[in-house]
Design a protein around this motif. Structure first.
Motif, PDB file in Angstrom:
ATOM      1  N   ARG A 180      21.093 102.278  45.335  1.00 35.70           N
ATOM      2  CA  ARG A 180      20.476 102.903  46.669  1.00 35.70           C
ATOM      3  C   ARG A 180      19.844 101.978  47.337  1.00 35.70           C
ATOM      4  N   GLU A 181      19.003 101.055  46.630  1.00 37.15           N
ATOM      5  CA  GLU A 181      18.272 100.293  47.346  1.00 37.15           C
ATOM      6  C   GLU A 181      19.002  99.061  48.019  1.00 37.15           C
ATOM      7  N   ARG A 182      19.878  98.722  47.407  1.00 39.29           N
ATOM      8  CA  ARG A 182      20.851  97.364  47.879  1.00 39.29           C
ATOM      9  C   ARG A 182      21.592  97.991  48.768  1.00 39.29           C
ATOM     10  N   LEU A 183      22.111  99.275  48.869  1.00 36.21           N
ATOM     11  CA  LEU A 183      23.024 100.045  49.824  1.00 36.21           C
ATOM     12  C   LEU A 183      22.253 100.008  51.019  1.00 36.21           C
ATOM     13  N   GLY A 184      20.985 100.559  50.959  1.00 37.59           N
ATOM     14  CA  GLY A 184      20.095 100.677  52.083  1.00 37.59           C
ATOM     15  C   GLY A 184      19.898  99.387  52.913  1.00 37.59           C
ATOM     16  N   LYS A 185      19.934  98.364  52.163  1.00 36.71           N
ATOM     17  CA  LYS A 185      19.625  97.068  53.020  1.00 36.71           C
ATOM     18  C   LYS A 185      21.086  96.681  53.660  1.00 36.71           C
ATOM     19  N   ILE A 186      22.232  96.866  52.912  1.00 36.34           N
ATOM     20  CA  ILE A 186      23.358  96.762  53.655  1.00 36.34           C
ATOM     21  C   ILE A 186      23.631  97.678  54.952  1.00 36.34           C
ATOM     22  N   VAL A 187      23.229  98.693  54.766  1.00 35.51           N
ATOM     23  CA  VAL A 187      23.113  99.676  55.827  1.00 35.51           C
ATOM     24  C   VAL A 187      22.462  99.177  57.155  1.00 35.51           C
ATOM     25  N   ASP A 188      21.294  98.754  56.811  1.00 32.56           N
ATOM     26  CA  ASP A 188      20.475  97.982  58.015  1.00 32.56           C
ATOM     27  C   ASP A 188      21.294  96.864  58.493  1.00 32.56           C
ATOM     28  N   ARG A 189      21.935  96.200  58.028  1.00 27.78           N
ATOM     29  CA  ARG A 189      22.770  95.155  58.093  1.00 27.78           C
ATOM     30  C   ARG A 189      23.986  95.418  59.196  1.00 27.78           C
ATOM     31  N   ILE A 190      24.469  96.371  58.619  1.00 26.62           N
ATOM     32  CA  ILE A 190      25.583  97.040  59.327  1.00 26.62           C
ATOM     33  C   ILE A 190      25.120  97.521  60.889  1.00 26.62           C
ATOM     34  N   ASP A 191      23.951  98.152  60.815  1.00 30.79           N
ATOM     35  CA  ASP A 191      23.274  98.797  61.989  1.00 30.79           C
ATOM     36  C   ASP A 191      23.212  97.735  63.031  1.00 30.79           C
ATOM     37  N   ASP A 192      24.175  97.353  63.849  1.00 35.22           N
ATOM     38  CA  ASP A 192      23.969  96.218  64.850  1.00 35.22           C
ATOM     39  C   ASP A 192      23.229  96.391  65.981  1.00 35.22           C
ATOM     40  N   ASN A 193      22.889  97.668  66.402  1.00 35.84           N
ATOM     41  CA  ASN A 193      21.917  97.891  67.573  1.00 35.84           C
ATOM     42  C   ASN A 193      20.676  98.416  66.993  1.00 35.84           C
ATOM     43  N   LYS A 194      20.520  98.471  65.577  1.00 31.87           N
ATOM     44  CA  LYS A 194      19.212  98.732  65.137  1.00 31.87           C
ATOM     45  C   LYS A 194      18.541 100.166  65.695  1.00 31.87           C
ATOM     46  N   ASP A 195      19.563 101.170  65.878  1.00 31.90           N
ATOM     47  CA  ASP A 195      18.856 102.454  66.271  1.00 31.90           C
ATOM     48  C   ASP A 195      18.838 103.256  65.156  1.00 31.90           C
ATOM     49  N   GLY A 196      19.048 102.920  63.693  1.00 31.02           N
ATOM     50  CA  GLY A 196      18.781 103.720  62.580  1.00 31.02           C
ATOM     51  C   GLY A 196      20.082 104.428  62.362  1.00 31.02           C
ATOM     52  N   TYR A 197      21.329 104.213  63.005  1.00 30.82           N
ATOM     53  CA  TYR A 197      22.444 105.038  62.785  1.00 30.82           C
ATOM     54  C   TYR A 197      23.619 104.308  62.787  1.00 30.82           C
ATOM     55  N   LEU A 198      24.486 104.698  61.960  1.00 28.64           N
ATOM     56  CA  LEU A 198      25.740 103.915  61.660  1.00 28.64           C
ATOM     57  C   LEU A 198      26.995 104.438  62.761  1.00 28.64           C
ATOM     58  N   THR A 199      27.604 103.931  63.536  1.00 32.37           N
ATOM     59  CA  THR A 199      28.736 104.493  64.158  1.00 32.37           C
ATOM     60  C   THR A 199      30.122 104.062  63.457  1.00 32.37           C
ATOM     61  N   THR A 200      31.078 104.578  64.030  1.00 38.50           N
ATOM     62  CA  THR A 200      32.400 104.442  63.477  1.00 38.50           C
ATOM     63  C   THR A 200      32.768 102.797  63.677  1.00 38.50           C
ATOM     64  N   TYR A 247      39.114 101.816  45.985  1.00 40.41           N
ATOM     65  CA  TYR A 247      39.568 101.231  47.108  1.00 40.41           C
ATOM     66  C   TYR A 247      38.534 101.045  48.215  1.00 40.41           C
ATOM     67  N   ASP A 248      38.065 102.317  48.414  1.00 40.01           N
ATOM     68  CA  ASP A 248      36.749 102.391  49.463  1.00 40.01           C
ATOM     69  C   ASP A 248      35.652 101.312  49.065  1.00 40.01           C
ATOM     70  N   HIS A 249      35.266 101.684  47.809  1.00 39.38           N
ATOM     71  CA  HIS A 249      34.102 100.579  47.358  1.00 39.38           C
ATOM     72  C   HIS A 249      34.288  99.027  47.575  1.00 39.38           C
ATOM     73  N   GLU A 250      35.529  98.742  47.302  1.00 41.97           N
ATOM     74  CA  GLU A 250      35.909  97.421  47.542  1.00 41.97           C
ATOM     75  C   GLU A 250      35.975  96.897  48.958  1.00 41.97           C
ATOM     76  N   ALA A 251      36.455  98.222  49.788  1.00 47.24           N
ATOM     77  CA  ALA A 251      36.802  97.737  51.442  1.00 47.24           C
ATOM     78  C   ALA A 251      35.275  97.510  51.997  1.00 47.24           C
ATOM     79  N   PHE A 252      34.440  98.237  51.492  1.00 45.61           N
ATOM     80  CA  PHE A 252      33.171  98.353  52.050  1.00 45.61           C
ATOM     81  C   PHE A 252      32.236  97.235  51.598  1.00 45.61           C
ATOM     82  N   LEU A 253      32.415  96.687  50.551  1.00 45.48           N
ATOM     83  CA  LEU A 253      31.465  95.736  49.939  1.00 45.48           C
ATOM     84  C   LEU A 253      32.141  94.406  49.759  1.00 45.48           C
TER      85      LEU A 253
END
Length: 116
Positions: A48-68, A25-31
């Motif tokens: 892991r490589e593709r997930l890293g690219k997705i995390v970079d796209r999620i990080d809107d303010n480009k601070d290297g961290y993901l917020t809720t 469920y979480d896998h599908e909600a996230f991706l």
């Protein structure tokens, strides 16, 4: 690649989902459903490589961290895309004469055809 946040800033996992508990469920909600399926075919390194690219796209303010908030925005975007794709598919299935309109008779046939 995105860096993990300090422990107190990390998004906390939600309690078990009543409708579909567990990882998938979480896998599908996230991706998204299709993307999750493609991830299932990848090696751990590729995943892991593709997930890293997705995390970079999620990080809107480009601070290297993901917020809720960034995670919530991402999941809403993924779910909205899934809804639009699903509506397009259903529309195609219901528009039997392919005139880009769904008449009542087409709707009844597509929905209840085997009962009629």
């Amino acid at each position: 690649l995105g860096k993990p946040t300090a422990r107190q800033e990390r998004a906390r996992p939600a309690a078990q989902h009543e409708d579909r508990p567990g990882f998938q469920y979480d896998h599908e909600a996230f991706l998204g459903k299709e993307e999750a399926r493609s991830f299932d075919q990848l090696s751990p390194e590729e995943s892991r490589e593709r997930l890293g690219k997705i995390v970079d796209r999620i990080d809107d303010n480009k601070d290297g961290y993901l917020t809720t908030e960034e995670l919530q925005t991402w999941i809403k975007r993924v779910q909205k895309r899934y809804i639009y794709e699903n509506v397009a598919k259903v529309w195609k299935d219901y528009d039997l004469n392919k005139d880009n309109k769904i008449a009542w008779e087409e709707y009844k046939q597509a929905t209840y055809g085997y009962y009629l």
